[in-house]
Design an enzyme around this catalytic site. Structure first.
Site, mmCIF file in Angstrom:
data_model
loop_
_atom_site.group_PDB
_atom_site.id
_atom_site.type_symbol
_atom_site.label_atom_id
_atom_site.label_comp_id
_atom_site.label_asym_id
_atom_site.label_seq_id
_atom_site.Cartn_x
_atom_site.Cartn_y
_atom_site.Cartn_z
ATOM 1 N N GLN A 1 -15.988 -2.380 -4.683
ATOM 2 C CA GLN A 1 -15.410 -3.463 -4.691
ATOM 3 C C GLN A 1 -14.916 -4.601 -5.521
ATOM 4 O O GLN A 1 -15.550 -4.232 -6.464
ATOM 5 C CB GLN A 1 -16.743 -4.402 -3.645
ATOM 6 C CG GLN A 1 -16.415 -4.395 -2.154
ATOM 7 C CD GLN A 1 -15.507 -4.612 -1.124
ATOM 8 O OE1 GLN A 1 -14.900 -6.163 -1.339
ATOM 9 N NE2 GLN A 1 -14.187 -4.046 -1.108
ATOM 10 N N ASN B 1 -18.779 -4.633 -6.834
ATOM 11 C CA ASN B 1 -19.861 -5.172 -6.172
ATOM 12 C C ASN B 1 -19.678 -3.823 -5.088
ATOM 13 O O ASN B 1 -19.908 -2.192 -5.797
ATOM 14 C CB ASN B 1 -19.965 -6.293 -5.204
ATOM 15 C CG ASN B 1 -19.557 -6.684 -4.537
ATOM 16 O OD1 ASN B 1 -17.595 -7.406 -4.921
ATOM 17 N ND2 ASN B 1 -19.358 -6.687 -3.126
ATOM 18 N N ASP B 2 -20.207 -3.844 -3.843
ATOM 19 C CA ASP B 2 -20.008 -2.146 -2.983
ATOM 20 C C ASP B 2 -19.114 -1.431 -3.102
ATOM 21 O O ASP B 2 -18.488 -0.907 -3.712
ATOM 22 C CB ASP B 2 -19.771 -2.452 -1.725
ATOM 23 C CG ASP B 2 -20.458 -3.904 -1.261
ATOM 24 O OD1 ASP B 2 -21.227 -4.533 -2.194
ATOM 25 O OD2 ASP B 2 -20.175 -4.488 0.053
#
Ligand code: FRU
Length: 758
Positions: A35, A18-19
């Site tokens: 992430q 993710n991020d």
């Protein structure tokens, strides 16, 4: 379907991403942390930081997991954060997430959010976690959700924003200051009424002197044209402490939690997660063991209306390996990745098979075709754009990023084709195929030491000192190409002597690949002493009897020197009767076999030749081998016997030259093909030192051609517009270089150049 593996975008080797976190440039490389849930493509299990690094923002190397939950304070996740470089150290800040076992709401109870600091000088090793803030340290109206530190240093003050949710579920940003990385004091909040229940991933950043607060708010109402996704992501303009006009960064299906950072050349780049949590659609790669990717890095600028424009980084055009000019209505099968540019004002619709993009009534729409199934639940996204001006579409194997009106509006989405991706558009468009590596310029010939006189305006014997400077036209041409973000390599021989070492070092520092340069003890490195008289006459004294560069042999030219080649460039200094001439013949043959453009700048140096006739004969022998020929107004008559460029051109085209680059010093330049020509007037500039100006001209022109995906077969088809733009680009670049001393040291980077001509 492994065809869904992305080629240009950062993806996890397996598991879930993710991020983007910790974006920075540190010790010569770009770093992107992210992430990472390595154990599950659906995001479960350990939440870690993965690490990617890159020398050029184009090719990324995954180096592994660099942080994982291993202290009580981050036992349920090494959550998002940032990086700051200070005094040679890399400072990492992140949130340690803790979920206490028990029966809690996990909003106001049962959760810890610890802000944690790590210092390192090895970006691949992040050890020594130090807790700097815990829940009792936050203002008492905060819930347990406080996370995603973004830190920067301004005038020696360490500043930090944190995303937060209040106990009564309002999103806001907490702002801290401190005199070091571990003693932040709460100062104030940034908030606006009724704007979601949680603000994630805040980022306070500056573009062109203006301040913005980026964030990813959750809980905004969904409307037809705005906040269409489950969670949003955008920015407020920041005026003193006032937040105004929230605008989304991206209006597609897949974009969240972006982060920005500043590059060494002063650009503000943004990278987002090309995904969102809790989406009502899906990504079929999950079944194959991985999910999600990051967006391409985007450079930010401020639009006339004060909003942010995002555009793909300039580096990307180095991947353009060929192009197709599509007529309106023409259907083209695409090979991915590719980069499509539409400037035709008649544009209303482009179809790609499983999805389409339309503009009209002041809006742009991205729509998946029902029944085709490429969207895996994605249907339609809209954005108001006002009047349409231009569009750039970057397609990777399973993603599309659409930049509209100079990047003022962007839509990003994943798509999963089960058939060929085609392109059909009701307007003219250019499709650029993108290779997975930048195509390089290879130059063959001399790299030498130019000895520059301590004073000019006097004859050679009156010079009292000479300063050693890296020189040699082929080296300079590579230098210009590399400064403009291109990849270049030089083929030459140097002496095993301190001058050879100096050249090698400085070529490397200029970003030129020297891995195929040979050092020999058969001869010394070439030297050239120069003086400049009042009337502009230059006197050269060369030490090349012989010099190492003349001794490069054809047997030393190997096939693998020409992998990923865009163009081969050479000059006449190395075409005398010595082994290097045969090395040129072999290099030209091999480069041509790889489809490279062959570029020749005769760059006449009379003192190097026994007779003028020898020089003329050598130049004439090599002209038919060249696709691009550079001639200056001083050289045309000697080389062609004609004084008028038009007469000379016909003969040169007959011999196979496809593009003539005719430079006239301060009077500008002209580019000519058989079918079209383009001119640029001279650019007024105060000349400090014209050394290497011609090389800057051809080097920057070659880069321009590269940036528009030109190959040999495209040369005769260059339009008047492209020739004019190319001539002007190189003219301006060249004009900047003469305002500073030296050759390569006077060449501006692409960003410096753009700043000058803003
Ligand atoms: C945003 C986010 C962040 C958090 C991270 C956890 O997508 O929820 O707020 O730090 O992801 O992976």
């Amino acid at each position: 379907m492994s065809e869904w593996r992305q080629k240009l975008h950062i993806e996890p080797p397996q598991g879930w991403l993710n991020d983007p976190n910790g974006l920075c440039f540190y010790s010569g490389k770009y770093h992107v942390y992210f992430q990472y849930a390595p154990d599950s493509a659906s995001g479960g299990g350990r939440k870690c930081w993965g690490h990617m690094e890159s020398p050029d923002l184009l090719s990324w190397e995954y180096t592994g997991i660099v942080m994982e939950p291993d202290i009580p304070e981050d036992s349920n996740g090494v959550y998002s954060g940032c990086a700051v470089v200070d005094e040679g150290k890399l400072h990492i800040f992140y949130t340690g997430n803790v979920k206490k076992p028990g029966d809690y709401d996990y909003i106001n109870e049962g959760r810890e959010a610890n802000q944690i600091h790590v210092v390192t000088d090895d970006p691949r090793v992040l050890n020594g976690k130090n807790i700097i803030l815990r829940n009792p340290d936050y203002p008492d109206y905060c819930s347990c959700h406080v996370r995603d530190p973004k830190v920067w240093i301004e005038d020696g003050v360490w500043k930090m924003v944190l995303g937060a949710r209040t106990r009564d579920s309002k999103g806001l940003v907490l702002y801290y200051e401190g005199d070091g990385p571990e003693n932040f004091k709460f100062v104030k909040t940034y908030e606006v009424p009724d704007f979601g229940y949680m603000w994630e991933c805040p980022d306070l950043f500056f573009v062109e002197g203006r301040s913005f607060l980026g964030l990813s708010p959750q809980g905004l109402p969904h409307e037809e044209f705005i906040n269409q996704n489950v969670y949003s992501s955008g920015y407020f303009k920041l005026n003193e402490d006032k937040l105004s006009d929230f605008e989304e960064f991206d209006h597609g299906f897949d974009f969240y939690a972006p982060q920005t950072f500043e590059t060494p050349d002063g650009r503000r780049l943004l990278i987002g997660w090309m995904g969102i949590g809790d989406i009502p659609y899906s990504n079929p790669t999950t079944e194959l063991g991985w999910q999600h990717c990051l967006t391409l890095p985007r450079v930010l600028s401020v639009a006339d209306d004060g909003g942010i424009c995002q555009n793909p980084i300039d580096e990307l055009v180095n991947l353009r390996s060929s192009r197709i000019r599509c007529a309106a209505g023409q259907k083209t099968e695409l090979t991915l990745p590719c980069d499509i540019v539409i400037r035709d004002q008649d544009f209303t619709r482009a179809s790609f098979g499983g999805f389409e993009i339309t503009v009209g009534d002041g809006a742009a729409v991205l729509k998946f075709v029902e029944g085709k199934g490429w969207g895996y639940g994605r249907d339609i996204r809209r954005v108001r754009i006002g009047q349409f001006n231009d569009m750039r579409i970057i397609l990777d194997t399973s993603s599309v990023e659409i930049y509209i009106n100079g990047g003022r509006f962007v839509l990003s989405s994943r798509f999963y084709p089960d058939a060929d991706v085609t392109f059909e558009c009701d307007a003219k468009a250019t499709v650029y195929m993108l290779g997975d590596k930048p195509m390089k310029l290879v130059a063959i010939g001399e790299a030498l030491i130019d000895f520059i006189p301590d004073k000019t305006g006097c004859s050679f014997d009156q010079v009292t000192a000479f300063a050693p400077k890296l020189g040699g036209a082929p080296a300079n041409v590579c230098g210009a190409f590399s400064r403009l973000t291109g990849k270049s390599a030089i083929l030459t021989k140097l002496g095993k002597d301190p001058f050879g070492d100096k050249i090698l070092k400085e070529l490397g520092e200029a970003g030129i690949d020297t891995s195929d340069v040979i050092q020999t003890d058969e001869a010394n490195t070439a030297l050239a002493f120069v003086s400049l008289e009042e009337n502009g006459n230059r006197t050269f004294s060369f030490y090349r009897n012989p010099s190492a560069d003349m001794l490069l042999k054809d047997s030393e030219i190997r096939d693998d020197m020409f992998e990923d080649i865009f163009a081969l460039h050479f000059c006449s200094v190395s075409l005398g009767d010595f082994p290097m001439k045969d090395a040129h013949r072999r290099a030209i043959e091999k480069a041509r076999a790889k489809g490279a453009l062959i570029s020749f700048d005769p760059n006449l140096r009379f003192p190097l030749w026994k007779t003028e006739e020898d020089l003329r004969a050598a130049v004439k022998e090599f002209i038919p081998k060249a696709d691009i020929l550079k001639l200056s107004d001083e050289e045309i008559e000697f080389i062609t016997g004609k004084t008028d460029i038009k007469d000379a051109a016909d003969e040169l085209f007959e011999q196979g030259v496809k593009l003539i680059v005719y430079t006239r010093g301060k009077d500008g330049a002209m580019l000519m093909t058989r079918n079209a020509s383009g001119q640029a007037e001279g650019v007024a500039a105060k000349a400090v030192d014209t050394t290497g100006a011609g090389d800057a001209y051809i080097g920057s022109l070659l880069w321009y051609l590269k940036s528009i995906g030109v190959t040999v077969k495209d040369l005769p088809e260059l339009t008047e517009d492209e020739l004019t733009q190319g001539a002007a680009f190189a003219n301006r670049y060249c004009a900047v270089t003469i305002t500073k001393p030296g050759a390569i040291p006077s060449y501006p980077s692409l960003q410096e150049f753009k700043n000058i001509y803003k």
